[in-house]
Write a protein that holds these residues in place. Structure first.
Motif, PDB file in Angstrom:
ATOM      1  N   THR A   1      -6.879   2.793  -1.711  1.00  0.00           N
ATOM      2  CA  THR A   1      -6.222   3.456  -0.572  1.00  0.00           C
ATOM      3  C   THR A   1      -5.401   4.654  -1.027  1.00  0.00           C
ATOM      4  O   THR A   1      -5.313   5.664  -0.328  1.00  0.00           O
TER       5      THR A   1
ATOM      6  N   PRO B   1      -5.162  -5.049   5.294  1.00  0.00           N
ATOM      7  CA  PRO B   1      -4.321  -6.106   5.867  1.00  0.00           C
ATOM      8  C   PRO B   1      -4.903  -7.515   5.735  1.00  0.00           C
ATOM      9  O   PRO B   1      -4.212  -8.497   5.975  1.00  0.00           O
TER      10      PRO B   1
ATOM     11  N   CYS C   1       0.828  -1.207   0.000  1.00  0.00           N
ATOM     12  CA  CYS C   1       0.000   0.000   0.000  1.00  0.00           C
ATOM     13  C   CYS C   1       0.867   1.264   0.000  1.00  0.00           C
ATOM     14  O   CYS C   1       1.856   1.346   0.734  1.00  0.00           O
TER      15      CYS C   1
ATOM     16  N   CYS D   1      -2.334   6.664   7.040  1.00  0.00           N
ATOM     17  CA  CYS D   1      -2.939   5.323   6.939  1.00  0.00           C
ATOM     18  C   CYS D   1      -4.433   5.369   7.266  1.00  0.00           C
ATOM     19  O   CYS D   1      -4.871   6.093   8.164  1.00  0.00           O
TER      20      CYS D   1
ATOM     21  N   ARG E   1       1.595   2.642   3.449  1.00  0.00           N
ATOM     22  CA  ARG E   1       2.144   1.708   4.421  1.00  0.00           C
ATOM     23  C   ARG E   1       3.154   2.379   5.385  1.00  0.00           C
ATOM     24  O   ARG E   1       3.243   2.038   6.561  1.00  0.00           O
TER      25      ARG E   1
HETATM   26  S1  SF4 Z   1      -4.183  -0.260   6.764  1.00  0.00           S
HETATM   27 FE1  SF4 Z   1      -4.952   0.207   4.691  1.00  0.00          FE
HETATM   28  S2  SF4 Z   1      -4.325   2.343   4.280  1.00  0.00           S
HETATM   29 FE2  SF4 Z   1      -3.138   1.610   6.025  1.00  0.00          FE
HETATM   30  S3  SF4 Z   1      -1.251   0.868   5.091  1.00  0.00           S
HETATM   31 FE3  SF4 Z   1      -2.614  -0.916   5.299  1.00  0.00          FE
HETATM   32  S4  SF4 Z   1      -3.694  -1.070   3.349  1.00  0.00           S
HETATM   33 FE4  SF4 Z   1      -2.780   0.991   3.448  1.00  0.00          FE
END
Ligand code: SF4
Ligand code: SF4
Length: 383
Positions: A312, A293, A264, A284, A267
């Protein structure tokens, strides 16, 4: 000349082909091998019947958005004959005394029946199949017939079924928990949510190879690349297990060892414990309900809209639209997963504050991934 006439056109490599054509001239060659060439074109043409059940047509729209190749290029290059596609055909359907009237040129219902009768096609299914009420399938009608009946005929004669989008694969929003879910009883082709025993094929007692292209909608590349691999003979349709996961999704697009979270663009913020609590920030999106996740798909690598962006990155939490059981498993979409008590007491705030965010959060997410799905949904990573 006799020697050339007896050449095995089908097994000729490109170099030999050009040599022969060069030696005798293209028109002479075409004349000599006219029937062979016609046969070759016939053999290479792949017929596709694309049917729609209970859905929003988002996957067809997604397909039309394909960029490289686009849909027209793909159809031409793969020599595909889209015999029937509910929303791309001119809509026709005249009935007299309850029976479709006219010819296949005039009436798409007849066209569909004839194409199914001929067989030898890939069946693409977009949308769930209604089984309700009471197994009649009457909650989804195609003209005068139930979609269940159409699906049964089309599936029986297909060489392969490709289910696209969450409705056709696992029931999608049609199968979401509700007061009427048991009554409508929508099914995916080979699953209902994560349950293969409730897939429509099992219900109908039909055995066919199935590939599930998950997603709400399915990514155009996932649909086209899968079709290309099948048409070009890159995969053995009678032995699909090595390339699919237990939910019949191609492993290449839905890698079991990776989640969206792993790649992501946000991340770095997650690892430092910096979370957005309102939309339109840069950090995030975990606290805004991101399910990245737990979601096994390559969205963060391939991205969408010509590889320009993805959820995202654009500021929208991943709602896990590629995982079987969507949408109940992803809901509530914009509520931190921790609120559903799936992190078994691990507090993300505390984890970040005490400065062990990366390690603890990683463990927590790993634990969450185990708990997120149904208990009988044994963890795929262990496969
Ligand atoms: S929780 Fe969602 S927005 Fe945050 S890093 Fe992971 S995939 Fe990306
Ligand atoms: S990032 Fe998540 S919600 Fe967005 S398309 Fe991929 S799986 Fe679906």
């Amino acid at each position: 000349m006799e020697e050339i006439e007896n050449l095995d056109f089908f097994n000729m490599d490109r170099r030999s082909f050009l040599k022969v054509v060069g030696a005798i001239g293209a028109s002479a060659f075409l004349g000599l091998h006219h029937s062979d060439i016609s046969r070759a074109l016939e053999l290479s043409k792949t017929k596709i019947i694309w049917v729609h059940g209970a859905e929003c047509t988002g996957c067809s729209e997604s397909l039309l958005d394909a960029g490289n190749p686009d849909i027209v290029q793909a159809i031409q290059k793969l020599n595909v004959d889209v015999v029937y596609h509910e929303t791309l055909l001119a809509q026709q359907g005249i009935f007299v005394d309850g029976k479709p009237a006219g010819t296949s040129e005039m009436n798409s219902e007849i066209l569909l029946d004839e194409a199914i009768e001929e067989g030898d096609y890939i069946l693409v299914v977009e949308g769930a199949v209604a089984n309700g009420p009471d197994g009649t399938g009457k909650y989804c009608m195609y003209g005068e017939r139930t979609f269940k009946e159409i699906f049964k005929k089309a599936a029986s004669n297909a060489t392969l079924i490709m289910a696209v989008g969450m409705c056709a694969t696992y029931g999608g929003i049609n199968s979401a928990d509700s007061d009427i879910a048991d009554l409508t009883d929508f099914r995916g082709v080979a699953f209902q949510k994560v349950n293969p025993s409730k897939g429509m094929l099992t219900e109908l007692g039909i055995e066919k190879p199935v590939i599930n292209i998950a997603g709400c909608p399915a990514h155009p590349d996932w649909m086209l690349l899968t079709l290309a691999a099948v048409i070009l003979g890159k995969v053995d349709v009678n032995d699909l297990d090595p390339i699919l996961d237990r939910y019949k999704r191609p492993l290449v697009f839905f890698p079991q060892g990776n989640t969206i979270h792993d790649n992501c663009p946000r991340r770095g913020y997650y690892d430092r414990g910096i979370f957005d609590t309102e939309f339109s920030g840069d950090a995030c999106l975990w606290k805004l309900g991101c399910k990245g996740p737990y979601t096994h798909s390559e969205c963060a690598l391939r991205r969408w809209n010509g590889s320009v962006n993805m959820c995202t990155q654009a500021g929208s939490p991943c709602i896990s639209c590629c995982e079987p059981g969507f949408f109940d498993n992803g809901a509530p979409f914009y509520v931190e997963a921790e609120d559903k008590a799936i992190l078994s007491g691990v507090n993300m705030d505390t984890a970040a504050k005490v400065g062990v965010a990366a390690a603890t959060v990683g463990v927590a997410a790993h634990a969450a991934r185990r708990i997120f799905f149904n208990k009988d949904d044994k963890k795929e990573e262990e496969k």
